[in-house]
Design a protein around this motif. Structure first.
Motif, short mmCIF file in Angstrom:
data_model
loop_
_atom_site.label_atom_id
_atom_site.label_comp_id
_atom_site.label_asym_id
_atom_site.label_seq_id
_atom_site.Cartn_x
_atom_site.Cartn_y
_atom_site.Cartn_z
N VAL A 17 0.84 -1.21 0.00
CA VAL A 17 0.00 0.00 0.00
C VAL A 17 0.87 1.25 0.00
O VAL A 17 0.64 2.18 -0.78
CB VAL A 17 -0.96 0.01 1.21
CG1 VAL A 17 -1.78 1.30 1.22
CG2 VAL A 17 -1.89 -1.20 1.16
N ILE A 21 1.01 4.01 -3.09
CA ILE A 21 0.72 5.43 -2.86
C ILE A 21 1.89 6.29 -3.33
O ILE A 21 1.71 7.30 -4.01
CB ILE A 21 0.41 5.70 -1.38
CG1 ILE A 21 -0.91 5.03 -0.99
CG2 ILE A 21 0.31 7.21 -1.13
CD1 ILE A 21 -1.21 5.12 0.49
N ASN A 25 1.82 9.04 -6.39
CA ASN A 25 2.24 10.42 -6.16
C ASN A 25 3.34 10.84 -7.13
O ASN A 25 3.30 11.93 -7.72
CB ASN A 25 2.72 10.61 -4.72
CG ASN A 25 1.60 10.50 -3.71
OD1 ASN A 25 0.42 10.54 -4.06
ND2 ASN A 25 1.96 10.34 -2.45
N PHE A 66 -3.12 13.26 -3.56
CA PHE A 66 -2.15 12.55 -4.40
C PHE A 66 -1.39 13.48 -5.35
O PHE A 66 -0.64 13.00 -6.21
CB PHE A 66 -2.88 11.48 -5.22
CG PHE A 66 -3.60 10.47 -4.36
CD1 PHE A 66 -2.92 9.43 -3.77
CD2 PHE A 66 -4.97 10.60 -4.12
CE1 PHE A 66 -3.58 8.50 -2.98
CE2 PHE A 66 -5.64 9.68 -3.32
CZ PHE A 66 -4.94 8.63 -2.74
N SER A 80 7.26 12.01 0.07
CA SER A 80 7.53 10.60 -0.20
C SER A 80 8.41 10.00 0.88
O SER A 80 8.16 8.89 1.36
CB SER A 80 8.20 10.45 -1.57
OG SER A 80 7.34 10.88 -2.60
N MET A 100 -4.89 1.91 4.45
CA MET A 100 -5.40 2.69 3.33
C MET A 100 -6.55 3.59 3.79
O MET A 100 -6.63 4.76 3.38
CB MET A 100 -5.86 1.76 2.21
CG MET A 100 -6.39 2.47 0.97
SD MET A 100 -6.80 1.31 -0.36
CE MET A 100 -8.12 0.39 0.45
N TYR A 103 -5.22 6.57 5.82
CA TYR A 103 -4.58 7.54 4.94
C TYR A 103 -5.62 8.38 4.20
O TYR A 103 -5.52 9.61 4.15
CB TYR A 103 -3.68 6.81 3.94
CG TYR A 103 -2.77 7.70 3.15
CD1 TYR A 103 -1.55 8.12 3.69
CD2 TYR A 103 -3.10 8.14 1.87
CE1 TYR A 103 -0.69 8.93 2.97
CE2 TYR A 103 -2.25 8.96 1.15
CZ TYR A 103 -1.05 9.35 1.70
OH TYR A 103 -0.22 10.18 1.00
N LEU A 104 -6.63 7.72 3.66
CA LEU A 104 -7.66 8.44 2.90
C LEU A 104 -8.55 9.28 3.81
O LEU A 104 -8.83 10.44 3.50
CB LEU A 104 -8.51 7.44 2.11
CG LEU A 104 -7.84 6.76 0.91
CD1 LEU A 104 -8.77 5.72 0.32
CD2 LEU A 104 -7.43 7.79 -0.14
N ALA A 126 -0.08 15.88 0.29
CA ALA A 126 -0.50 14.80 1.18
C ALA A 126 -0.41 15.19 2.64
O ALA A 126 -0.37 14.32 3.51
CB ALA A 126 0.35 13.56 0.92
#
Length: 256
Positions: A17, A21, A25, A66, A80, A100, A103-104, A126
Motif C-alpha cells: 500500500v 501510494i 504520487n 495525491f 515521499s 489505506m 490515509y484516505l 498529502a
C-alpha cells in the motif's frame, strides 16, 4: 520500528500500500512536471479549490491528497520520504485495508476542514494524510505503549511537536490540513488500533515464499543469508537515517 533492512524488492512485497501510494504520487507529479498534454488537465481538475467544491466538484476533497506542486521538487521528495518512513510499520501493524482507510480518511478530513475554513487559495499535497499517520502514531505513543518502543515514541513525539509548531509560523502552509489531519488520525486510534500487533521485522521474514521442489537443498543457505545481512545492514541504516533527516527537514520547511 522506523529503521529496517529490507531490499527494494522486499519493501515492495512487504508494504504494497505504501509502495503504491508513493508510486501514484510520483507518477502524477512527473506527469505535471514534464510538459505534456495531460499536465494542465491533471492540475486543473485535481487541485483543491473551494470554489469548485461549491460548484459540486466534490472529488477535489480527495484528489489533492495525491498531487504535489510541479514547481517544487522538495514537495514530492519530502512527502515521499515521510510516507516511506512512517507508513510501513503502520501498514504491518493494522493491515493493508485499515492503513489505506486511515490515509484516505485523514487526508479527506484535512481537505474538508480546509473547505470549511473558506480559504480561496488553491491547495494540494498529502499533508493531511501524513499528519493523520502521525496522529495515529501519537495516540499509540500515549495509550498503546504495548505497540511502540520508547525510542520510536520519542521520535514521534518530537517530530509531531516540531511539525505543529512550524505549521503556525511558516508562511504558505495549509494549517487546516495539518491540524485536522493530525486530530483525525489521533481520533481514529481507538478504532483502528483495536486488533493491531506490534511491528516486527521478523514477521516479514516469515512471509517470504521459498519456491523449491525439494530437490535443490542447500545446507549453507542460512549462512548465505547471514552474510548478506551483514553486508547490507550498515548501508541500510545509513539510508534510513538519511530518510529520517529528510523527513524532519520537510516538516521544518513546512512542505508536508
Amino acid at each position: 520500528m522506523f529503521f529496517r533492512n529490507e531490499s527494494f524488492r522486499d519493501f515492495l512485497q512487504f508494504y504494497p500500500v505504501v509502495s503504491v501510494i508513493v508510486a501514484i504520487n510520483v507518477i502524477l507529479w512527473l506527469l505535471m512536471f514534464i510538459p505534456n498534454p495531460l499536465s494542465p488537465i491533471i492540475y486543473t481538475w485535481g487541485v483543491g479549490w473551494n470554489v469548485g467544491i461549491d460548484l459540486g466538484e466534490y472529488w477535489r476533497l480527495v484528489t489533492p491528497i495525491f498531487l504535489h506542486s510541479p514547481n517544487d521538487v522538495s514537495h514530492i521528495l519530502f512527502n515521499s520520504f515521510s510516507l516511506i518512513l512512517f507508513g510501513p510499520a503502520l501498514e504491518q501493524m493494522i493491515g493493508k485495508f485499515k492503513f489505506m482507510l486511515v490515509y484516505l480518511i485523514t487526508g479527506i478530513v484535512g481537505n474538508v476542514f480546509t473547505y470549511l475554513v473558506g480559504t480561496s487559495a488553491l491547495h494540494l499535497g498529502a499533508s493531511g494524510a501524513l499528519y493523520g499517520l502521525l496522529g495515529l502514531l501519537l495516540y499509540m505513543s500515549f495509550f498503546r505503549l504495548d505497540l511502540i518502543d520508547p525510542a520510536s515514541k520519542q521520535i514521534v513525539t518530537v517530530i509531531t511537536l516540531i511539525g505543529v509548531f512550524m505549521t503556525f509560523i511558516q508562511p504558505g502552509i495549509n494549517i487546516s490540513a495539518h491540524i485536522f489531519g493530525l486530530i483525525a488520525g489521533f481520533a481514529l486510534g481507538p478504532i483502528f488500533l483495536t486488533h493491531a500487533v506490534p511491528y516486527s521485522p521478523w514477521r516479514n521474514q516469515r512471509r517470504r515464499v521459498v519456491r523449491s521442489d525439494g530437490l535443490n537443498y542447500d545446507p549453507n543457505r542460512w549462512d548465505k543469508r547471514r552474510f548478506r545481512f551483514r553486508m547490507n545492514r550498515n548501508v541500510s541504516s545509513i539510508i534510513w537515517w538519511i530518510i529520517l533527516i529528510l523527513a524532519v527537514l520537510g516538516i521544518l520547511a513546512g512542505v508536508i
